[in-house]
Enzyme design. Structure first.
Site: not given
Ligand code: FVT
Ligand code: MG
Length: 352
Positions: A221, A275, A340
């Site tokens: 990340k 990510k 999303y």
């Protein structure tokens, strides 16, 4: 190269149609465009396909009843009260999305220095997990483990004198993972980037008899500008003091990502994640090729916002950009994407 591109000079002109402009045919034996000449032909040679099984849908939670609040920087995304989250879970099931991910907007009055609300077995996330599992036991639920939605300073860990305390934080994260798993969460996803948290969480889960609870480690990340709208959504944008560069990775590095992933696998991660997504597809590819583990990517809030904003301005065909961006993760080797766009993309896939 073994392929010969030429052909005998006397054959060059023979295949010209009468309507062709008067110019000599190119001397090409190989014409890659033949395989793209029609939709059926393109489908035949297509190398990667996005299906609804590839999607994990992140949802934002807020306290209250029958409540939906728009996230300003994420057009089309709402914060949902638990009853509304249950309705979206139903939508996920109908769309055959295998798994959702839950993120809370914690009321500011419940945020403190230690992020105590994270370990409250009746916090918003645990309430939502129980409510969704009751109605849709076969829908996968992933819960983030990190303190940022719960701390007054917006950091993922405990702080003293401006320093993140790694080992003390890990102890709290284990307790957070346990309350979520006990509420019925299927996949624990540590996103905090503390060292050693995967091993500690695995040990905690096993000790509690929660042997089947999976761990998807946010293994690589990066400290990224693309998280901006997410912090808006969970209400930590204004409270965050400083930045997260002492625990999240430097965006210049990829060898380091492999070391992080290797450690998390050794500590018991069942799946690993990279990510953000689109700016880090090279990392996704290296991780998949090196470890052959179930590998996921998070198309984060800023990536969503860029496409949604451009589409709303008429600058991009939003649906096509969405599908192209999601397919890119498959091409890079990802087994799935947190996005999303998940419900919208699933609707489109199922309409095809
Ligand atoms: N731990 C989850 C996130 O940080 C999500 C980031 C984003 O969507 O920008
Ligand atoms: Mg690590």
């Amino acid at each position: 190269m073994a392929i010969k591109y030429g052909r005998p000079i006397e054959l060059r002109e023979v295949a010209r149609s009468s309507g062709a402009v008067a110019s000599p045919a190119l001397d090409l034996t190989v014409r890659p465009r033949r395989n793209r000449k029609a939709e059926w032909a393109r489908r035949m040679v297509r190398e990667n396909v996005l299906t609804t099984d590839d999607l994990i849908w992140p949802l934002f939670l807020i306290d209250g009843n029958n409540k939906r609040e728009q996230v300003a920087s994420m057009p089309g995304v709402d914060r949902l009260s638990v009853d509304q989250a249950v309705r979206e879970a139903e939508r996920a099931v109908k769309l055959t999305i295998p798994c959702i991910a839950l993120f809370p907007y914690t009321d500011p009055s419940l945020r403190d220095e230690e992020g105590s609300e994270a370990t409250n077995p009746d916090n918003l996330v645990c309430q939502a997990v129980r409510a969704i599992k009751k109605e849709f036991p076969d829908l996968g639920i992933l819960c983030d483990v990190a303190l940022d939605p719960f701390t007054s300073h917006g950091h993922d860990g405990l702080i003293t004198d401006g320093k993140i305390l790694n080992d003390e934080t890990v102890a709290v994260l284990v307790r957070q993972a346990l309350v979520q798993a006990e509420a019925g969460c299927d996949i624990i996803a540590p996103s905090d980037m503390m060292d050693g948290r995967v091993a500690a969480i695995r040990e905690g889960l096993d000790h509690a008899g929660l042997l089947d609870v999976q761990i998807m480690a946010y293994a690589a990340k990066y400290a990224s500008a693309f998280y901006g709208p997410f912090r808006d959504a969970i209400g930590s944008a204004k409270t965050l003091v400083g930045d997260k560069r002492t625990y999240q990775m430097d965006s210049a590095n990829t060898d380091e990502a492999l070391r992080e992933v290797e450690l998390d696998i050794a500590e018991g991660a069942d799946m690993v994640m990279v990510k953000p997504g689109m700016p880090y597809l090279d990392v996704v590819r290296r991780v998949k090729d090196t470890f052959a583990m179930p590998t996921f990517a998070y198309q984060v809030s800023g990536e969503y916002a860029m496409i949604a904003a451009a589409a709303n301005n008429g600058w991009l065909d939003g649906d096509r950009a969405m599908m192209e961006s999601l397919l890119a993760f498959k091409r890079a080797g990802a087994d799935g994407v947190l996005s999303y766009f998940a419900p919208k993309a699933a609707e489109k896939i199922r309409a095809q």
